[in-house]
Write a protein that holds these residues in place. Structure first.
Motif, PDB file in Angstrom:
ATOM      1  N   ARG A 143     -31.884  -8.185 -13.264  1.00  0.00           N
ATOM      2  CA  ARG A 143     -30.884  -8.570 -12.786  1.00  0.00           C
ATOM      3  C   ARG A 143     -30.391  -7.625 -11.835  1.00  0.00           C
ATOM      4  NH1 ARG A 143     -28.238 -12.633 -16.124  1.00  0.00           N
ATOM      5  NH2 ARG A 143     -26.393 -12.201 -14.761  1.00  0.00           N
ATOM      6  N   ILE A 145     -26.818  -6.465 -10.165  1.00  0.00           N
ATOM      7  CA  ILE A 145     -25.117  -6.503 -10.500  1.00  0.00           C
ATOM      8  C   ILE A 145     -24.633  -6.087  -9.512  1.00  0.00           C
ATOM      9  CG2 ILE A 145     -23.742  -6.055 -12.330  1.00  0.00           C
ATOM     10  CD1 ILE A 145     -25.961  -5.999 -14.454  1.00  0.00           C
ATOM     11  N   CYS A 148     -17.500  -7.380  -8.507  1.00  0.00           N
ATOM     12  CA  CYS A 148     -16.781  -8.650  -8.021  1.00  0.00           C
ATOM     13  C   CYS A 148     -15.375  -8.618  -7.526  1.00  0.00           C
ATOM     14  CB  CYS A 148     -16.946  -9.524  -9.117  1.00  0.00           C
ATOM     15  SG  CYS A 148     -18.449  -9.945  -9.617  1.00  0.00           S
ATOM     16  N   ASP A 154     -17.039 -15.964  -3.460  1.00  0.00           N
ATOM     17  CA  ASP A 154     -18.148 -16.699  -4.142  1.00  0.00           C
ATOM     18  C   ASP A 154     -17.979 -16.412  -5.745  1.00  0.00           C
ATOM     19  OD1 ASP A 154     -18.569 -14.074  -4.043  1.00  0.00           O
ATOM     20  OD2 ASP A 154     -20.851 -14.360  -3.827  1.00  0.00           O
ATOM     21  N   VAL A 155     -16.741 -15.777  -5.959  1.00  0.00           N
ATOM     22  CA  VAL A 155     -16.527 -15.467  -7.456  1.00  0.00           C
ATOM     23  C   VAL A 155     -15.407 -16.282  -7.973  1.00  0.00           C
ATOM     24  CG1 VAL A 155     -15.569 -13.487  -8.732  1.00  0.00           C
ATOM     25  CG2 VAL A 155     -16.983 -13.056  -6.688  1.00  0.00           C
ATOM     26  N   LYS A 223     -20.662 -19.302  -6.709  1.00  0.00           N
ATOM     27  CA  LYS A 223     -22.164 -18.489  -6.762  1.00  0.00           C
ATOM     28  C   LYS A 223     -22.270 -17.355  -8.003  1.00  0.00           C
ATOM     29  CE  LYS A 223     -25.424 -15.980  -3.905  1.00  0.00           C
ATOM     30  NZ  LYS A 223     -25.643 -15.573  -2.675  1.00  0.00           N
ATOM     31  N   ARG A 224     -21.117 -16.745  -8.071  1.00  0.00           N
ATOM     32  CA  ARG A 224     -20.853 -15.747  -8.971  1.00  0.00           C
ATOM     33  C   ARG A 224     -19.776 -16.139  -9.904  1.00  0.00           C
ATOM     34  NH1 ARG A 224     -20.666  -9.912  -6.510  1.00  0.00           N
ATOM     35  NH2 ARG A 224     -19.213 -10.995  -5.042  1.00  0.00           N
ATOM     36  N   ASN A 225     -19.908 -16.156 -11.216  1.00  0.00           N
ATOM     37  CA  ASN A 225     -18.919 -16.631 -12.214  1.00  0.00           C
ATOM     38  C   ASN A 225     -18.937 -15.568 -13.430  1.00  0.00           C
ATOM     39  OD1 ASN A 225     -18.382 -19.369 -11.103  1.00  0.00           O
ATOM     40  ND2 ASN A 225     -20.795 -19.130 -11.373  1.00  0.00           N
ATOM     41  N   GLN A 247     -26.172 -18.151 -12.849  1.00  0.00           N
ATOM     42  CA  GLN A 247     -24.854 -18.495 -12.255  1.00  0.00           C
ATOM     43  C   GLN A 247     -23.636 -17.420 -12.925  1.00  0.00           C
ATOM     44  OE1 GLN A 247     -24.993 -23.020 -12.453  1.00  0.00           O
ATOM     45  NE2 GLN A 247     -23.514 -22.492 -10.877  1.00  0.00           N
ATOM     46  N   HIS A 249     -22.456 -14.253 -13.935  1.00  0.00           N
ATOM     47  CA  HIS A 249     -22.562 -12.724 -13.352  1.00  0.00           C
ATOM     48  C   HIS A 249     -22.152 -11.708 -14.540  1.00  0.00           C
ATOM     49  CE1 HIS A 249     -23.214  -9.957  -9.969  1.00  0.00           C
ATOM     50  NE2 HIS A 249     -22.321  -9.451 -10.404  1.00  0.00           N
TER      51      HIS A 249
END
Length: 443
Positions: A143, A145, A148, A154-155, A223-225, A247, A249
């Motif tokens: 992964r 990482i 954020c 995209d968060v 995109k990143r949750n 999806q 994060h």
């Protein structure tokens, strides 16, 4: 109390619930609130705040990379055997509740109670217990990482409450993170807050509510949750993390309990008839106040009132407590998760003991447990500043990728030495020694 008793008596005579949650008629967005029809006649209230971003910054750093390599074996006697095979740090921090660690990153626990389990004494006994595995799962992934920030378009942050709550319990968190530029989404579960409350028990099973959360996630996901769950809401977060591993994060579990399957209690007070529960509703609310908060003063009572917590109909409450059946959500299910997870626990929580969150931290591949001494079950309402700080630091956290090493150099310079043993496993060290012809590795 007398009024509640009369309402309960009327409920018994008419066979209808007097406390029914209904949605607001309009479905238009107002003050950040939206009403989403997930199924015909099934409407959920959602608070969706999309802050104005004058300058949208995309992630600049590459972030860190974490390898997740583990083998999970479940045996017929209930034994859970976890072998962490990766050469990175996260998987090697797994321990059992006896506090012991192993350089091989191997964890051997019982599915029933890790703290009471005893390791095998001899080799013959170990072989006998592991002769016929019931299930074997191999996880091998890597992964990436990164941090954020609220300015990243995209968060998205998803907040999911538990039984008896509403999206209003997240008021401090929603305001705090929306001011920082984050897009936040918080739904009311069916029968809670201002969402519709179907008068059928099947509408409140775990699978029915989980399907609602899938639809909400698909509607608002970026995109990143990042998923943030409280109590029962943690189960829906882990469900979504399994359904959408690419999806999700990061994930936050607040007083969520251990990695055990959900199952209704046969001796629970919630098995009583709905009208009886309605008569007992003042007592239940008082019990929730005593158990949910470290202090039980006027401030805590006002918090319950303002945040619409534990204000659901007796029918919904009974259906929710009897519908928590999720046999797939066992320890293996949680051990398969590879998403970085922050566990927050209020020390005075009388619903979920700290041992359960410790157990969850042991099973998850990459988990960080933080205990707040001044909080209880509703810690996000009792200690909003502390919780917001913990969450924000976790959102901005990214692992440090170790620099490449010269394996042809002296053994003393390898990452397994000099106090940095967690950067590579014992098996990796043994293999390097074997290749160089320097003999067998010694622990």
């Amino acid at each position: 109390m007398l009024t509640s008793f009369m309402e309960g008596l009327l409920c018994c005579l008419t066979s209808k619930s007097t406390n029914i949650v209904v949605p607001v008629e309009t479905s238009e967005s107002a003050d950040g609130y939206e009403f989403v029809e997930v199924k015909p006649g099934r409407i959920l209230r959602v608070r969706h705040i999309l802050p104005d971003r004058s300058v949208v910054e995309e992630p600049t750093g590459q972030g860190g990379s974490v390898s997740c390599k583990r083998k999970i074996t479940v045996y017929r006697n209930g034994q859970l055997f976890i072998e962490n095979l990766g050469d990175r740090a996260s998987a090697e921090l797994k321990t059992c509740q006896n506090g012991q660690t192993e350089p091989n990153s191997t964890v051997e626990v019982e599915q029933t109670d890790c703290g009471n389990s005893s390791p095998p004494v001899g080799i013959p006994e170990t072989r006998k217990r592991r002769r016929k595995p019931r299930r074997t799962v191999v996880i091998d992934c890597e992964r990436k990482i990164s941090a954020c920030k609220g300015t990243h378009s995209d968060v998205a942050l998803f907040f999911i409450h538990g039984v008896g709550g509403s999206l209003d319990i997240w008021g401090s968190q929603l305001d705090f993170f929306s001011r920082l530029g984050y897009e936040v989404i918080a739904p009311d579960l069916a029968g809670h807050g201002a969402s519709s409350a179907p008068q059928i028990a099947a509408a409140y099973t775990f699978y029915a509510l989980a399907e609602d959360m899938k639809l909400i996630f698909n509607r608002y996901a970026r995109k990143r949750n990042i998923l943030i769950g409280h109590s029962y809401g943690v189960s829906f977060c882990t469900f979504l993390a399994h359904e959408y591993p690419e999806q999700i994060h990061k994930m936050v579990m607040i007083n969520g309990g251990g990695p055990t399957a959900l199952e209704p209690s046969l001796c629970s007070i919630f098995n009583l008839p709905t009208c009886v529960l309605h008569c007992l509703s003042p007592l239940l609310a008082w019990s929730f106040l005593k158990a949910g908060f470290a202090q039980q003063g006027a401030k805590e009572k006002q918090l319950l009132k303002e945040n619409n917590a534990f204000n659901v109909s007796s029918f919904v409450l009974r259906a929710m407590m009897s519908g928590q059946y999720w046999p797939e959500g066992d320890e293996v299910y949680h051990a398969e998760l590879t998403v970085p997870t922050l566990l927050v626990h209020g020390m005075h929580d009388k619903f979920v003991p700290v041992e359960e969150d410790q157990r969850m931290a042991e099973i998850l591949i990459m988990a960080f447990l933080k205990v707040l001494e001044d909080g209880s079950h509703m810690v996000m309402m009792e200690c909003p500043e502390a919780v917001n700080t913990l969450l924000h630091e976790f959102f901005l956290w990214e692992p440090t990728t170790p620099p490449p090493f010269n394996w042809d150099g002296p053994v003393e310079d390898w990452p397994c030495n000099g106090g940095r043993k967690r950067w590579c496993s014992y098996s990796m060290l043994a293999e390097r020694l074997k290749v160089r012809g320097e003999g067998e590795a010694v622990v």
